[in-house]
Write an enzyme that holds these catalytic residues in place. Sequence first.
Site, PDB file in Angstrom:
ATOM      1  CD  GLU A 258      -5.491   1.342 -10.639  1.00  0.00           C
ATOM      2  OE1 GLU A 258      -5.402   0.435 -11.481  1.00  0.00           O
ATOM      3  OE2 GLU A 258      -4.903   1.310  -9.550  1.00  0.00           O
ATOM      4  CB  CYS A 292     -10.042  -1.573 -17.215  1.00  0.00           C
ATOM      5  SG  CYS A 292     -10.460  -1.903 -15.497  1.00  0.00           S
TER       6      CYS A 292
END
Length: 479
Positions: A258, A292
């Site tokens: 990720e 993010c």
Amino acid sequence: MKLKEFSNFVAGESKRGSASEIIDVFAPAENQLYGKLHDSTTEDLDAAVKMAKEAQREWMSFSRDEKSNVLTRIAKVIEDHFDLFLETEVKDTGKLLSFAKNVDIPRSVTNFRFFSQHISSFDGKELRQKNAQGREEIFRVLSSPLGIVGVISPWNLPLYLLTWKIAPALAAGNAVIAKPSELTPASASLLGELLATYQQKINLPTGLISILHGYGKTIGEAIVEHPEIKAISFTGGTFSGRKVYEKAASGLKKCSLELGGKNPFVVFDDANLEEAVDLAVRSSFSNQGQICLCSSRFYLQENIYEKFKQSFIEKTKKIELGSLISSQHKEKVMSFLLQAKECKGVFLTGDLEEQKKHEGTNFLDPVILENLPQKSPLNQEEIFGPVVTLNSFKGEEEAIMLANDSSYGLAASIWTTNLGRMLRLSQQVEAGNIWFNGWMRRDLRAPFGGMKNSGVGREGSVDSIRFFTQEKSIFMGEI
Ligand code: NDP
């Protein structure tokens, strides 16, 4: 001031890493050294692996209900110490208390509760087919845990992201060895201390969870390379993710990545502008832009550009931000502001002069920029700070082209009320997560992950469990 000492959690005990190298831990909001930890060594890792092997065997003897109860009780331990975790996380990250209170700590509790309901049953399934002789062939598909798995997490949502990996790894029947970011060891260290205290009460097999602190280049790489560790779930930057992937590949390990993002926020002229602006402020500056999923490139249809811009500036000027994670990170963000100036970007808020009042601290005012070329670093590179750019587009085709003009593909927030357009953009926008008229909505059952340089693989209920397990296909015979 006496420095706090942060500890590993190995073999059911809270104890310091055995490397002689001491890592300083800073409280970013005060810009002050307040703690230390010892880097971990391969000996620490070997000890964790040895215990994890035994613990995993014991864990496999637990029924589904027993496993589920253990996860629920871990959630309860965090919940019962909510205020302590809150205080710990805020000190260690410099984030706003309100953010940690509403996001970091509740979600860490939810992670264990959620996966307590998704314990793998390993019942397997049966498949049948007729062969050329007209007889029925019977196959069994069996699913089993991988054994010991490694999880590595970043500093922006320390406990939230660490538990998002530990919980499914356990739910899938594995033992887990976790490495938090050395910049933010405090909440993981506290979790280890509490697990050491309550492990008997919660029936946690000794060694099932290990937490090893230290640098990515030392203990992080050692975890990725250890032959007994069968999979790596990594959340962090694209640069480190690539290195982890290479090392995991040479050990033929499963790897879930990720990674970073450069997320577009696209507003068409048929959108509800007031709602879009409110969410624009949150999606840009929550956690100081250090999520993010934060939006960082705005594409506004040209006929609403000015109206959106004025309202966005007005609302942004009213918000309060916490501290960035470190002085090094602030320097990195500042270097983008200097580049913006060189590229003739226009500062609508937070110009270099205004930022001077924050000198010597890790704080920054939120920055809104315009007039930057699409190919400038401000529109292409992940800044991971409170900095966004405004850009305009004419029509749908151009909006899609601009949204996709990035090496990343993590998330996109798109504002329109046109259903046909929503269907088209769902297909054409290159992002693992798309929100129409919203931002950061999550159903934990849905797959989460990025396209392009934003990652490999998906996490979420079924996806995480599948990642942390392996399947066998078995021919049982014919009848
Ligand atoms: P890093 O990639 O620097 O670090 C992440 C973790 O990996 C840290 O624990 C780090 O340890 C460790 N690490 C670094 N290099 C290695 C290596 N070679 N081998 C093993 N472990 C290693 O990211 P940051 O901590 O700076 O976090 C910010 C990044 O995380 C941003 O790019 C952000 O987009 C991304 N992120 C992605 C999310 C997603 O879901 N897609 C969610 C949240 C953040 P050390 O601290 O010692 O370097």
